[in-house]
Design a protein around this motif. Structure first.
Motif, mmCIF file in Angstrom:
data_model
loop_
_atom_site.group_PDB
_atom_site.id
_atom_site.type_symbol
_atom_site.label_atom_id
_atom_site.label_comp_id
_atom_site.label_asym_id
_atom_site.label_seq_id
_atom_site.Cartn_x
_atom_site.Cartn_y
_atom_site.Cartn_z
ATOM 1 N N LYS A 254 3.250 -5.226 -0.358
ATOM 2 C CA LYS A 254 3.021 -4.603 -1.652
ATOM 3 C C LYS A 254 4.331 -4.030 -2.205
ATOM 4 N N GLY A 255 5.149 -3.457 -1.319
ATOM 5 C CA GLY A 255 6.446 -2.943 -1.760
ATOM 6 C C GLY A 255 7.331 -4.029 -2.321
ATOM 7 N N GLU A 256 7.327 -5.193 -1.674
ATOM 8 C CA GLU A 256 8.121 -6.316 -2.162
ATOM 9 C C GLU A 256 7.617 -6.801 -3.512
ATOM 10 N N MET A 257 6.313 -6.753 -3.717
ATOM 11 C CA MET A 257 5.767 -7.141 -5.019
ATOM 12 C C MET A 257 6.313 -6.239 -6.121
ATOM 13 N N LEU A 258 6.365 -4.936 -5.861
ATOM 14 C CA LEU A 258 6.875 -4.004 -6.868
ATOM 15 C C LEU A 258 8.373 -4.215 -7.097
ATOM 16 N N ILE A 259 9.110 -4.331 -6.021
ATOM 17 C CA ILE A 259 10.566 -4.468 -6.127
ATOM 18 C C ILE A 259 10.949 -5.744 -6.871
ATOM 19 N N GLU A 260 10.201 -6.824 -6.642
ATOM 20 C CA GLU A 260 10.560 -8.128 -7.195
ATOM 21 C C GLU A 260 9.846 -8.456 -8.503
ATOM 22 N N CYS A 261 9.032 -7.546 -9.014
ATOM 23 C CA CYS A 261 8.309 -7.803 -10.268
ATOM 24 C C CYS A 261 9.290 -8.172 -11.371
ATOM 25 N N ALA A 300 4.173 1.407 -0.703
ATOM 26 C CA ALA A 300 4.845 0.480 -1.617
ATOM 27 C C ALA A 300 5.683 1.238 -2.637
ATOM 28 N N PHE A 301 5.140 2.319 -3.147
ATOM 29 C CA PHE A 301 5.914 3.138 -4.088
ATOM 30 C C PHE A 301 7.144 3.734 -3.406
ATOM 31 N N VAL A 302 7.011 4.150 -2.154
ATOM 32 C CA VAL A 302 8.168 4.682 -1.416
ATOM 33 C C VAL A 302 9.239 3.603 -1.285
ATOM 34 N N ALA A 303 8.816 2.372 -0.972
ATOM 35 C CA ALA A 303 9.772 1.268 -0.850
ATOM 36 C C ALA A 303 10.428 0.952 -2.187
ATOM 37 N N TRP A 304 9.671 1.098 -3.267
ATOM 38 C CA TRP A 304 10.168 0.793 -4.623
ATOM 39 C C TRP A 304 10.942 1.980 -5.182
ATOM 40 N N ASP A 305 10.252 3.072 -5.409
ATOM 41 C CA ASP A 305 10.848 4.312 -5.906
ATOM 42 C C ASP A 305 9.752 5.372 -5.896
ATOM 43 N N ALA A 306 9.803 6.264 -4.914
ATOM 44 C CA ALA A 306 8.730 7.247 -4.727
ATOM 45 C C ALA A 306 8.498 8.102 -5.959
ATOM 46 N N VAL A 334 -3.738 4.325 11.018
ATOM 47 C CA VAL A 334 -2.416 3.757 10.753
ATOM 48 C C VAL A 334 -1.408 4.296 11.760
ATOM 49 N N ALA A 335 -1.481 5.589 12.064
ATOM 50 C CA ALA A 335 -0.556 6.186 13.029
ATOM 51 C C ALA A 335 -0.733 5.550 14.407
ATOM 52 N N ILE A 336 -1.973 5.284 14.806
ATOM 53 C CA ILE A 336 -2.236 4.636 16.099
ATOM 54 C C ILE A 336 -1.654 3.226 16.117
ATOM 55 N N ALA A 337 -1.833 2.490 14.992
ATOM 56 C CA ALA A 337 -1.282 1.135 14.907
ATOM 57 C C ALA A 337 0.231 1.157 15.040
ATOM 58 N N LEU A 338 0.879 2.070 14.343
ATOM 59 C CA LEU A 338 2.343 2.171 14.419
ATOM 60 C C LEU A 338 2.793 2.502 15.833
ATOM 61 N N ALA A 339 2.066 3.404 16.493
ATOM 62 C CA ALA A 339 2.419 3.767 17.869
ATOM 63 C C ALA A 339 2.187 2.598 18.825
ATOM 64 N N LEU A 369 3.673 -9.145 7.927
ATOM 65 C CA LEU A 369 2.905 -8.058 8.524
ATOM 66 C C LEU A 369 3.822 -7.028 9.180
ATOM 67 N N ASP A 370 4.886 -7.508 9.793
ATOM 68 C CA ASP A 370 5.874 -6.610 10.397
ATOM 69 C C ASP A 370 6.517 -5.735 9.324
ATOM 70 N N ARG A 371 6.892 -6.350 8.203
ATOM 71 C CA ARG A 371 7.523 -5.575 7.123
ATOM 72 C C ARG A 371 6.519 -4.619 6.479
ATOM 73 N N GLY A 372 5.249 -5.052 6.386
ATOM 74 C CA GLY A 372 4.232 -4.168 5.835
ATOM 75 C C GLY A 372 4.022 -2.935 6.699
ATOM 76 N N LEU A 373 4.017 -3.123 8.018
ATOM 77 C CA LEU A 373 3.915 -1.975 8.927
ATOM 78 C C LEU A 373 5.128 -1.061 8.801
ATOM 79 N N ASN A 374 6.302 -1.666 8.602
ATOM 80 C CA ASN A 374 7.500 -0.847 8.416
ATOM 81 C C ASN A 374 7.388 0.014 7.164
ATOM 82 N N GLU A 375 6.790 -0.528 6.093
ATOM 83 C CA GLU A 375 6.585 0.277 4.880
ATOM 84 C C GLU A 375 5.658 1.452 5.179
#
Length: 386
Positions: A254-261, A300-306, A334-339, A369-375
């Motif tokens: 989702k972040g990439e969608m915003l950045i590349e719009c 996604a907003f954080v990745a684009w511009d919070a 989400v926190a469990i998934a990241l851990a 999916l890896d990049r989405g988790l990083n976001e």
């Protein structure tokens, strides 16, 4: 149907049948309660649907059943018989000259998709399924983007039962069916040209990997999952619908969608007005801020511009626990998934998520999916979630 007639549209006869089928399916989805099933989730549903061409539809009943089984995680049995309604063509048939269809929900992804398509030089018809709280928003987006044709439809389906099933896993079928109905009414379709139907959804939510082992059922929707879209496309191809379902963002976060719009100025103006929340109506048409779609949006907003995220969130402090435990549970998941990914690696966490053959480019989807988790990880670090 009345709105289609009012606009003078004349869809393909089998598109009318598909609409009857989809309406029957979504009504059954309302009527059969998951709580009454042996495992509290998986239902066995038998449907007998009247159509104008039962001989054909019975030949694809198994393929449609397989698509529905993946979409709703139920066991379906479909039978078709004569007696379906096939409306006469309108006295004055209107064939819109647009070259594609885009499903415009009022969400952030469909907003980006419609912007990108028009800025690429395409001329899409926007097709919307109206939901309370989003109808005006959809029309505002159409005007802001500069689209000239907009079809808003509502299935208004309910069951006669007092209690209605709320999970509504079949709703994406009716939305896509509205797109098929519109696509087959276009002038270019009548001329034999393939008409794309764009389902614009970021790849992370489309795959919707279960964050924890407890989220394999009710909390993992499959609205734009490539397996469902591929199986539905098989049915459309068998029906000789010259349409092609496409998700241009299947390997984008989702972040990439915003950045590349392709129109950053317009996106900056409209993005915060879009809807992403899974509990939007429940919270009086405000974003809860903590469900998984809200977290993906905020990340996604954080990745684009919070600073561009002026969304009105009910729960702004993402990591603060309080008496509303259900709202906080998604943050914990989400926190469990990241851990889990940090401890055991991405592939162990994904498990069988990418095993279906219809996934296609597994390496590309895995990377997304890896990049989405990083976001999501950046969002949690920003709010100090542990």
């Amino acid at each position: 149907m009345s709105e289609l007639r009012r606009q003078g549209l004349n869809p393909n006869p089998r598109a009318w049948d598909l609409l009857s089928i989809a309406l029957s399916i979504i009504t059954a989805d309302f009527a059969v309660l998951r709580d009454a099933s042996p495992d509290g989730w998986t239902r066995e549903i038998e449907l007998d649907v009247a159509v104008s061409d039962p001989a054909f539809w019975n030949t694809v009943a198994e393929d449609l059943k397989q698509a529905l089984a993946f979409l709703t995680t139920d066991r379906w049995k479909l039978t078709f018989h004569e007696g379906g309604v096939l409306p006469a063509p309108p006295k004055k048939v209107v064939m819109p000259q647009e070259d594609c269809v885009v499903l415009l929900s009022g969400g952030l992804d469909s907003l980006v998709g419609a912007i990108d398509l028009t800025r690429r030089g395409l001329k899409p018809v926007a097709v919307s399924q109206t939901v309370r709280g989003d109808g005006v928003k959809q029309r505002d987006f159409v005007q802001a983007i500069g689209l000239t044709k907009h079809l808003q439809l509502n299935h208004v389906a309910t069951s006669p039962n007092v209690l209605q099933e709320t999970s509504q896993r079949a709703r994406s079928l009716i939305f896509l069916t509205f797109g098929v109905v519109m696509a087959t009414a276009l002038e270019q379709y009548a001329k034999g040209k393939t008409t794309p139907i764009y389902v614009c959804e970021n790849g992370f939510i489309a795959i919707n990997p279960p964050l924890t082992g407890a989220r394999l059922g009710s909390l993992s929707t499959r609205t734009a999952h490539p397996v469902f879209l591929t199986r539905l496309q098989k049915v459309l191809d068998a029906a000789s619908f010259n349409v092609k379902i496409e998700n241009p963002y299947a390997k984008k976060t989702k972040g990439e969608m915003l950045i590349e719009c392709k129109d950053q100025i317009l996106l900056q103006t409209e993005a915060a007005h879009s809807t992403s929340c899974g509990r939007f109506q429940r919270f009086n048409y405000r974003h809860c801020g903590r469900c998984v779609p809200c977290q993906v949006r905020r990340a996604a907003f954080v990745a684009w511009d919070a600073e561009r995220d002026t969304t009105d969130y009910v729960y702004e402090p993402l990591g603060k626990d309080d008496e509303d435990h259900a709202s906080f549970d998604d943050v914990r998941s989400v926190a469990i998934a990241l851990a889990s990914v940090k401890a055991d690696g991405l592939d162990r966490w994904l498990g069988h998520t990418l095993s279906p053959l219809d996934i296609g480019d597994r390496n590309g989807v895995r990377g997304m999916l890896d990049r989405g988790l990083n976001e999501l990880g950046e969002l949690h670090r920003l709010y100090g979630v542990k």
